[in-house]
Design an enzyme around this catalytic site. Structure first.
Site, PDB file in Angstrom:
ATOM      1  N   LYS A  14      -8.800  30.874 -33.380  1.00 17.84           N
ATOM      2  CA  LYS A  14      -9.248  32.139 -33.984  1.00 17.84           C
ATOM      3  C   LYS A  14      -8.080  33.116 -34.183  1.00 17.84           C
ATOM      4  CE  LYS A  14     -12.147  32.979 -30.570  1.00 17.84           C
ATOM      5  NZ  LYS A  14     -11.887  31.805 -29.721  1.00 17.84           N
ATOM      6  N   ARG A  90     -19.899  37.949 -29.027  1.00 12.92           N
ATOM      7  CA  ARG A  90     -19.836  36.753 -28.196  1.00 12.92           C
ATOM      8  C   ARG A  90     -21.166  36.468 -27.525  1.00 12.92           C
ATOM      9  NH1 ARG A  90     -14.028  36.235 -27.146  1.00 12.92           N
ATOM     10  NH2 ARG A  90     -13.674  34.616 -25.612  1.00 12.92           N
ATOM     11  N   ARG A 129      -0.362  26.504 -24.914  1.00 10.16           N
ATOM     12  CA  ARG A 129      -0.165  27.827 -25.525  1.00 10.16           C
ATOM     13  C   ARG A 129       0.867  28.654 -24.759  1.00 10.16           C
ATOM     14  NH1 ARG A 129      -5.189  31.245 -26.955  1.00 10.16           N
ATOM     15  NH2 ARG A 129      -5.801  30.657 -24.854  1.00 10.16           N
ATOM     16  N   ARG A 162      -0.711  32.604 -20.604  1.00  6.90           N
ATOM     17  CA  ARG A 162      -1.749  33.610 -20.360  1.00  6.90           C
ATOM     18  C   ARG A 162      -2.396  33.384 -18.999  1.00  6.90           C
ATOM     19  NH1 ARG A 162      -5.839  34.276 -25.354  1.00  6.90           N
ATOM     20  NH2 ARG A 162      -7.426  33.871 -23.793  1.00  6.90           N
ATOM     21  N   ARG A 173     -14.282  29.071 -19.069  1.00 14.76           N
ATOM     22  CA  ARG A 173     -14.385  29.710 -20.387  1.00 14.76           C
ATOM     23  C   ARG A 173     -15.146  28.811 -21.369  1.00 14.76           C
ATOM     24  NH1 ARG A 173      -8.321  30.583 -21.327  1.00 14.76           N
ATOM     25  NH2 ARG A 173      -8.910  31.029 -23.475  1.00 14.76           N
TER      26      ARG A 173
HETATM   27  P1  AP5 Z   1      -5.403  30.389 -30.544  1.00 10.11           P
HETATM   28  O1  AP5 Z   1      -5.287  30.825 -31.965  1.00 10.11           O
HETATM   29  O2  AP5 Z   1      -4.745  31.221 -29.499  1.00 10.11           O
HETATM   30  O3  AP5 Z   1      -6.947  30.137 -30.194  1.00 10.11           O
HETATM   31  P2  AP5 Z   1      -8.126  31.161 -29.929  1.00 10.11           P
HETATM   32  O4  AP5 Z   1      -9.347  30.582 -30.543  1.00 10.11           O
HETATM   33  O5  AP5 Z   1      -7.730  32.533 -30.363  1.00 10.11           O
HETATM   34  O6  AP5 Z   1      -8.209  31.000 -28.360  1.00 10.11           O
HETATM   35  P3  AP5 Z   1      -8.400  32.019 -27.183  1.00 10.11           P
HETATM   36  O7  AP5 Z   1      -8.178  31.216 -25.938  1.00 10.11           O
HETATM   37  O8  AP5 Z   1      -7.575  33.263 -27.361  1.00 10.11           O
HETATM   38  O9  AP5 Z   1      -9.905  32.370 -27.331  1.00 10.11           O
HETATM   39  P4  AP5 Z   1     -10.817  32.950 -26.282  1.00 10.11           P
HETATM   40  O10 AP5 Z   1     -12.024  33.189 -27.094  1.00 10.11           O
HETATM   41  O11 AP5 Z   1     -10.981  32.159 -25.040  1.00 10.11           O
HETATM   42  O12 AP5 Z   1      -9.990  34.226 -25.763  1.00 10.11           O
HETATM   43  P5  AP5 Z   1     -10.083  35.791 -26.060  1.00 10.11           P
HETATM   44  O13 AP5 Z   1      -8.713  36.301 -26.042  1.00 10.11           O
HETATM   45  O14 AP5 Z   1     -10.972  36.086 -27.200  1.00 10.11           O
HETATM   46  O15 AP5 Z   1      -4.873  28.890 -30.458  1.00 10.11           O
HETATM   47  C1  AP5 Z   1      -4.755  28.227 -29.216  1.00 10.11           C
HETATM   48  C2  AP5 Z   1      -3.447  27.403 -29.180  1.00 10.11           C
HETATM   49  O16 AP5 Z   1      -3.543  26.352 -30.152  1.00 10.11           O
HETATM   50  C3  AP5 Z   1      -2.198  28.210 -29.539  1.00 10.11           C
HETATM   51  O17 AP5 Z   1      -1.123  27.737 -28.770  1.00 10.11           O
HETATM   52  C4  AP5 Z   1      -1.960  27.874 -31.021  1.00 10.11           C
HETATM   53  O18 AP5 Z   1      -0.585  27.947 -31.314  1.00 10.11           O
HETATM   54  C5  AP5 Z   1      -2.477  26.447 -31.090  1.00 10.11           C
HETATM   55  N1  AP5 Z   1      -3.091  26.134 -32.397  1.00 10.11           N
HETATM   56  C6  AP5 Z   1      -3.965  26.896 -33.109  1.00 10.11           C
HETATM   57  N2  AP5 Z   1      -4.341  26.268 -34.234  1.00 10.11           N
HETATM   58  C7  AP5 Z   1      -3.703  25.066 -34.234  1.00 10.11           C
HETATM   59  C8  AP5 Z   1      -3.687  23.952 -35.132  1.00 10.11           C
HETATM   60  N3  AP5 Z   1      -4.390  23.920 -36.254  1.00 10.11           N
HETATM   61  N4  AP5 Z   1      -2.934  22.889 -34.797  1.00 10.11           N
HETATM   62  C9  AP5 Z   1      -2.198  22.879 -33.672  1.00 10.11           C
HETATM   63  N5  AP5 Z   1      -2.166  23.889 -32.778  1.00 10.11           N
HETATM   64  C10 AP5 Z   1      -2.907  24.984 -33.061  1.00 10.11           C
HETATM   65  O19 AP5 Z   1     -10.868  36.297 -24.743  1.00 10.11           O
HETATM   66  C11 AP5 Z   1     -10.253  36.239 -23.474  1.00 10.11           C
HETATM   67  C12 AP5 Z   1     -11.225  36.826 -22.462  1.00 10.11           C
HETATM   68  O20 AP5 Z   1     -11.517  38.202 -22.786  1.00 10.11           O
HETATM   69  C13 AP5 Z   1     -12.604  36.162 -22.380  1.00 10.11           C
HETATM   70  O21 AP5 Z   1     -12.586  35.029 -21.531  1.00 10.11           O
HETATM   71  C14 AP5 Z   1     -13.452  37.307 -21.823  1.00 10.11           C
HETATM   72  O22 AP5 Z   1     -13.239  37.462 -20.442  1.00 10.11           O
HETATM   73  C15 AP5 Z   1     -12.884  38.528 -22.521  1.00 10.11           C
HETATM   74  N6  AP5 Z   1     -13.532  38.848 -23.799  1.00 10.11           N
HETATM   75  C16 AP5 Z   1     -12.963  38.864 -25.033  1.00 10.11           C
HETATM   76  N7  AP5 Z   1     -13.852  39.231 -25.960  1.00 10.11           N
HETATM   77  C17 AP5 Z   1     -15.018  39.465 -25.304  1.00 10.11           C
HETATM   78  C18 AP5 Z   1     -16.314  39.860 -25.734  1.00 10.11           C
HETATM   79  N8  AP5 Z   1     -16.580  40.099 -27.035  1.00 10.11           N
HETATM   80  N9  AP5 Z   1     -17.278  39.978 -24.794  1.00 10.11           N
HETATM   81  C19 AP5 Z   1     -17.015  39.764 -23.481  1.00 10.11           C
HETATM   82  N10 AP5 Z   1     -15.804  39.369 -23.010  1.00 10.11           N
HETATM   83  C20 AP5 Z   1     -14.810  39.231 -23.924  1.00 10.11           C
END
Ligand code: AP5
Length: 215
Positions: A14, A90, A129, A162, A173
């Site tokens: 994402k 979410r 990552r 991270r 997660r």
């Molecule tokens: P990346 O782009 O970082 O993936 P992502 O989907 O953004 O993954 P996240 O782990 O950030 O998502 P998440 O939903 O768990 O975390 P968030 O920060 O929202 O890609 C991942 C890796 O793959 C990278 O190394 C990238 O380089 C590589 N990659 C990407 N595409 C690729 C491809 N095509 N080919 C090869 N490699 C590739 O949330 C974190 C925490 O915050 C949650 O656990 C929760 O505690 C809290 N939180 C956030 N939002 C909310 C909400 N709305 N409500 C409640 N809690 C929340």
């Protein structure tokens, strides 16, 4: 103003895809709830202090905290802009909050783009990552390696893992995604907002697929 959503499991790409789309379109604004929360944790604001434990455990932070954080999502945003939401909503309750925001500012809504990636690939992506703590640039040790191992290409700062990318938290997660976020697939499917995108393969190709759903 238009509001679109990127939905997908942890590691589905994402942040990566939203970042690429926003970099090539001045009217597209990437809003990541995870980045906003991590920034609040870093600055030790009241919201950050409250969120920290939930994030370390891989749990969702309470909806009330998210409501406060995203309440002013659209304030000051140019009406010509598209907001690309990454990580929000979410839960079905958060989707209700978003409906209220959309209604109150008269924005148009949709699509909700679901990035589909097999579970094994999610784990591999998260395990590799790395991120720059100074400028926020993102990398992967094998898929998107920096030119100099362990150092950011943009600013030269040492890359970090991270805090919630350890195996135990990642398992949690993924479980939380299945139980609390996947219901949004049916929720938005029933409204005909959902667009499924194969998010495997080269990033540039995924960006093209997602852009097509936004056209
Ligand atoms: P990346 O782009 O970082 O993936 P992502 O989907 O953004 O993954 P996240 O782990 O950030 O998502 P998440 O939903 O768990 O975390 P968030 O920060 O929202 O890609 C991942 C890796 O793959 C990278 O190394 C990238 O380089 C590589 N990659 C990407 N595409 C690729 C491809 N095509 N080919 C090869 N490699 C590739 O949330 C974190 C925490 O915050 C949650 O656990 C929760 O505690 C809290 N939180 C956030 N939002 C909310 C909400 N709305 N409500 C409640 N809690 C929340």
């Amino acid at each position: 103003m238009r509001i679109v959503v990127l939905l997908g499991a942890p590691g589905s790409g994402k942040g990566t895809i939203a970042g690429r789309l926003a970099a090539s379109d001045a009217l597209l604004r990437h809003v990541s709830s995870g980045d906003l929360l991590r920034d609040a944790v870093r600055r030790q604001t009241a919201a950050g202090v409250e969120a920290d434990g939930y994030m370390r455990r891989g749990e969702l932070v309470p909806d009330g905290l998210i409501a406060r954080m995203v309440g002013d999502l659209t304030v000051g945003v140019d009406s010509a802009c598209t907001l690309l939401l990454d990580g929000f909503p979410r839960t079905v309750a958060q989707a209700g909050m978003l409906d209220a925001t959309v209604a109150s500012c008269g924005a148009s809504f949709g699509p909700v783009v679901l990035l589909e990636v097999p579970d094994a690939m999610l784990v591999e992506r998260i395990a590799g990552r790395r991120g720059c703590p100074a400028c926020g640039a993102g990398y992967h040790v094998t898929n998107i390696p920096p030119a100099r191992e362990g150092l950011c290409d943009v600013c030269g700062t040492g890359l970090v893992v991270r805090k919630d990318d350890n195996p135990e938290t990642v398992r949690n997660r993924l479980a939380v995604y299945r139980t609390q976020t996947m219901p949004l697939i049916d929720f938005y499917g029933a409204r005909d907002h959902l667009r499924r995108v194969d998010a495997t393969g080269p990033i540039d190709e995924i960006v093209v697929r997602v852009r097509q759903t936004l056209a």
